[in-house]
Design a protein around this motif. Structure first.
Motif, PDB file in Angstrom:
ATOM      1  N   LEU A 176       0.796  -1.227   0.000  1.00 36.91           N
ATOM      2  CA  LEU A 176       0.000   0.000   0.000  1.00 36.91           C
ATOM      3  C   LEU A 176       0.831   1.281   0.000  1.00 36.91           C
ATOM      4  N   ALA A 177       2.141   1.166   0.238  1.00 30.81           N
ATOM      5  CA  ALA A 177       2.966   2.372   0.374  1.00 30.81           C
ATOM      6  C   ALA A 177       3.207   3.045  -0.967  1.00 30.81           C
ATOM      7  N   ALA A 184      -7.096  -1.724   4.524  1.00 30.34           N
ATOM      8  CA  ALA A 184      -7.214  -0.506   3.721  1.00 30.34           C
ATOM      9  C   ALA A 184      -5.966   0.364   3.807  1.00 30.34           C
ATOM     10  N   SER A 185      -5.297   0.364   4.951  1.00 36.38           N
ATOM     11  CA  SER A 185      -4.091   1.189   5.089  1.00 36.38           C
ATOM     12  C   SER A 185      -3.236   0.680   6.237  1.00 36.38           C
ATOM     13  N   GLU A 210      -0.091   1.123  12.755  1.00 33.77           N
ATOM     14  CA  GLU A 210      -1.558   1.132  12.703  1.00 33.77           C
ATOM     15  C   GLU A 210      -2.037   0.448  11.425  1.00 33.77           C
ATOM     16  N   THR A 211      -2.986  -0.470  11.570  1.00 33.94           N
ATOM     17  CA  THR A 211      -3.594  -1.151  10.424  1.00 33.94           C
ATOM     18  C   THR A 211      -5.092  -0.897  10.457  1.00 33.94           C
ATOM     19  N   LEU A 212      -5.633  -0.303   9.400  1.00 37.72           N
ATOM     20  CA  LEU A 212      -7.064  -0.035   9.322  1.00 37.72           C
ATOM     21  C   LEU A 212      -7.722  -1.045   8.391  1.00 37.72           C
ATOM     22  N   GLY A 259     -11.942  -2.369   1.512  1.00 37.12           N
ATOM     23  CA  GLY A 259     -10.511  -2.119   1.366  1.00 37.12           C
ATOM     24  C   GLY A 259     -10.139  -0.728   0.934  1.00 37.12           C
ATOM     25  N   ARG A 260     -11.132   0.161   0.835  1.00 34.15           N
ATOM     26  CA  ARG A 260     -10.823   1.535   0.426  1.00 34.15           C
ATOM     27  C   ARG A 260     -10.403   2.348   1.646  1.00 34.15           C
ATOM     28  N   ARG A 261      -9.481   3.241   1.396  1.00 37.84           N
ATOM     29  CA  ARG A 261      -8.957   4.042   2.493  1.00 37.84           C
ATOM     30  C   ARG A 261     -10.004   5.015   3.006  1.00 37.84           C
TER      31      ARG A 261
END
Length: 429
Positions: free
Chosen positions: A303-304, A353-354, A370-372, A377-379
């Motif tokens: 995701l980065a 998602a992030s 932190e994992t959301l 899966g959308r931010r």
């Protein structure tokens, strides 16, 4: 006379805890005997003790009086009760972690983190739904006035807490991990049941209705060539544990893996990484095998932004300022199945998602991660904590530039390169 008064007050506080300490401090504040300097100093000491105790409890300023009152009315202990190593509110229904904030943090000693007030600061800043702590270095029962901390955590919504302390002979006070959750898990497993490091308190598996969280604190190898046998055994057991859990549920792996997955995740030179802990070829090969054989992936890497500056989650506390600048690693990871990272179809199970590395250490040598999770899966734009709205001078690291588009493309690329290469060769080679 003063010694006797101190002794009497100490016994009261031993029995009544912080509520009694606060009452003593309030009474001390009303004392105006300015001519009796020794007594005034003694009373000021008790005011300071009350402030220190309140600073350690993870309670907001507006809530502390209510929580302290509940301590007296609910428990009213004559002797501080020793809490269990876990507690869970059985009246709640098993919960889902979809749409939740998961955080993992190596606290480098939980008791010190609580006493300094950094644990309170962290909870007030981030308020995660599920928090996995590593390197707690203590059993919950050994925490000073742990029953008060339990009250404070329950008041903040952490009604499900599981502690996996080290019980290896002669090694108590090392390693250990804990899980604090506002969501009730269906079941929780301490350790993996197959590895000799289970007595060191390195793994907690929490199974929720729609996903399983595996919290990991991997053994760290030594500054020498070759893998550590305990690490080799742990890696093999962890891979087998992932495969077992994936057969029945989505798995999200978090924690301190004591591994920089790629050379870019460490500021050391590639030559130095051959013998340095957390970056040896054998350790990276075991991690690659884990990902390939389980279908998991490093969610942060997926995701980065590839043009963003490199981020790390660990740097040494000791060793001098130059050493701290030279050696940094990203060893606290967030793993998820490849097909559960980023946007995708909604099927009733969470997607990652992030993943975000928090820039503040909070007194540890590790940054929290932190994992959301969301259904699709959308931010989701995170709610900015109060501490992020004003510049802070106590951060050990500079925050990244907010608007990366303002940087020329060449400068952005250069920031990705290991800019400390020459310095690290000079210092560590």
């Amino acid at each position: 006379m003063l010694a006797a008064a101190r002794g009497a007050l100490s016994r009261i506080v031993t029995d009544g805890g912080t509520p009694a300490l606060v009452h003593i401090a309030k009474a001390a504040q009303t004392f105006n005997g300015s001519e009796n300097a020794p007594l005034k100093r003694t009373l000021n000491e008790w005011i300071t003790k009350a402030n220190d105790s309140l600073r350690a409890l993870p309670i907001g300023t507006a809530d502390w009086q209510r929580v302290l009152d509940s301590m007296q009315t609910q428990d009213a202990p004559t002797v501080s009760p020793v809490p269990e190593e876990y507690w869970s509110d059985d009246t709640e229904s098993d919960g889902s972690i979809c749409g939740r904030k998961l955080m993992a943090w190596n606290v480098n000693g939980f008791r010190g983190c609580v006493k300094s007030g950094k644990f309170k600061e962290f909870l007030l800043d981030h308020d995660p739904d599920v928090l996995f702590l590593t390197e707690v270095k203590c059993a919950f029962a050994s925490i000073d006035r742990g029953w008060e901390l339990r009250h404070a955590l329950v008041d903040r919504g952490y009604t499900h807490v599981y502690w996996n302390a080290c019980v290896t002979d002669g090694m108590a006070g090392n390693w250990g991990c804990a899980l604090l959750s506002k969501v009730k898990p269906c079941s929780v497993q301490l350790g993996m049941g197959t590895d000799h490091t289970d007595t060191q308190g390195r793994t907690i598996t929490a199974r929720f209705t729609d996903a399983t969280i595996i919290g990991t604190y991997s053994p760290c190898s030594k500054l020498q060539a070759g893998p550590l046998p305990a690490r080799t055994s742990y890696d093999a057991s962890l891979q087998a544990h992932y495969i077992t859990e994936l057969a029945s549920n989505v798995v999200i792996g978090v924690g301190d893996f004591n591994l920089a997955p790629s050379p870019q995740d460490s500021t050391l030179t590639r030559f130095q990484q051959l013998t340095c802990p957390s970056s040896k070829p054998e350790e990276r090969a075991a991690h690659v095998a884990l990902l390939q054989n389980t279908g998991m992936s490093d969610a942060y890497t997926v995701l980065a932004d590839p043009l963003a500056p490199a981020e790390y989650t660990w740097s040494p506390i000791s060793g001098g300022r130059l050493f701290k600048r030279v050696w940094k690693m990203r060893i606290d990871l967030s793993l998820a199945p490849v097909d559960r990272i980023g946007p995708g179809c909604v099927d009733g199970r969470p997607r990652v998602a992030s993943v975000r590395i928090i820039p503040d250490f909070y007194g540890s040598d590790h940054n929290p991660v932190e994992t959301l999770t969301t259904a699709d899966g959308r931010r989701v734009a995170p709610i900015e904590p109060e501490y992020m709205k004003a510049p802070r001078t106590d951060w050990p690291r500079e925050a990244a530039t907010d608007n990366q588009d303002e940087l020329p493309l060449l400068a952005r690329l250069l920031r990705v390169l290991p800019v400390l290469h020459d310095v690290s060769q000079e210092v560590l080679c």
